[in-house]
Motif scaffolding. Sequence first.
Motif, PDB file in Angstrom:
ATOM      1  N   TYR A 110      23.862 -69.334  -4.918  1.00  0.00           N
ATOM      2  CA  TYR A 110      22.910 -70.421  -4.662  1.00  0.00           C
ATOM      3  C   TYR A 110      21.998 -70.690  -5.860  1.00  0.00           C
ATOM      4  O   TYR A 110      21.801 -71.843  -6.268  1.00  0.00           O
ATOM      5  N   TYR A 111      21.420 -69.634  -6.422  1.00  0.00           N
ATOM      6  CA  TYR A 111      20.494 -69.840  -7.542  1.00  0.00           C
ATOM      7  C   TYR A 111      21.230 -70.257  -8.806  1.00  0.00           C
ATOM      8  O   TYR A 111      20.723 -71.083  -9.574  1.00  0.00           O
ATOM      9  N   ASP A 112      22.421 -69.723  -9.046  1.00  0.00           N
ATOM     10  CA  ASP A 112      23.181 -70.143 -10.223  1.00  0.00           C
ATOM     11  C   ASP A 112      23.533 -71.627 -10.146  1.00  0.00           C
ATOM     12  O   ASP A 112      23.434 -72.349 -11.142  1.00  0.00           O
ATOM     13  N   ARG A 113      23.921 -72.081  -8.967  1.00  0.00           N
ATOM     14  CA  ARG A 113      24.229 -73.514  -8.818  1.00  0.00           C
ATOM     15  C   ARG A 113      22.973 -74.352  -9.042  1.00  0.00           C
ATOM     16  O   ARG A 113      23.008 -75.372  -9.726  1.00  0.00           O
ATOM     17  N   MET A 114      21.859 -73.924  -8.473  1.00  0.00           N
ATOM     18  CA  MET A 114      20.626 -74.695  -8.614  1.00  0.00           C
ATOM     19  C   MET A 114      20.177 -74.745 -10.068  1.00  0.00           C
ATOM     20  O   MET A 114      19.829 -75.817 -10.593  1.00  0.00           O
ATOM     21  N   LEU A 115      20.178 -73.587 -10.746  1.00  0.00           N
ATOM     22  CA  LEU A 115      19.674 -73.538 -12.116  1.00  0.00           C
ATOM     23  C   LEU A 115      20.642 -74.142 -13.123  1.00  0.00           C
ATOM     24  O   LEU A 115      20.281 -74.342 -14.287  1.00  0.00           O
TER      25      LEU A 115
END
Length: 201
Positions: free
Chosen positions: A142-147
């Motif tokens: 989730y965070y890798d996709r967002m960032l």
Amino acid sequence: MTSAEIQAQKVELRRSLLRARQGMHPDQWREKSDRLCHHVQQWQPFQEARTVLAFFSTRQEPDLMPLFHLPKRWAFPRCEDQAMIWHEWSPRSRYPLQTGSFGISEPHPLSPTITPQQVDVILVPAIACDVRGYRLGYGGGYYDRMLSNPLWSGIPTIGIVFELARLPQLPHAPWDRRLGNICTEVGVFPSRPTTPSLKMT
């Protein structure tokens, strides 16, 4: 190193680090969490921030709850499909928290949403971070996709882990996003420049 080898290393690291974190005595966990919160408060980007993205502790992650009473606008994620929707929340919010699909507290869907343009700092949960800012999460991405999204990528980030999980090096893949800083109960550490490391081939 192949993709399968990197994934296998991550699985084993998750298992051992979660076991170490969850084996921490509650008094020690509380003391370390409070010290970590103190260092977050002393970090200049946090002091200057008006809107902060954060998270609710699970599986004995550091507890950031003491920070949520500070006079800032706080936002927390609600998972929807493969994305996180960020909603405003404070201990005085009119809408109650809910339990999400991963068993983690989430804001109510009717709580006001937050856009990237409003955000000043992102406090990022992790199982571990290395000194270069690479993060070991829970595997959902989730965070890798967002960032990876340009709307989010320029916002200051700080990984939140206990010192036992700040490691010299983590295996990482091309899609893993580096964090700008790491905070533990010892202090705040800016990420070091990357050097040749355990990359996927």
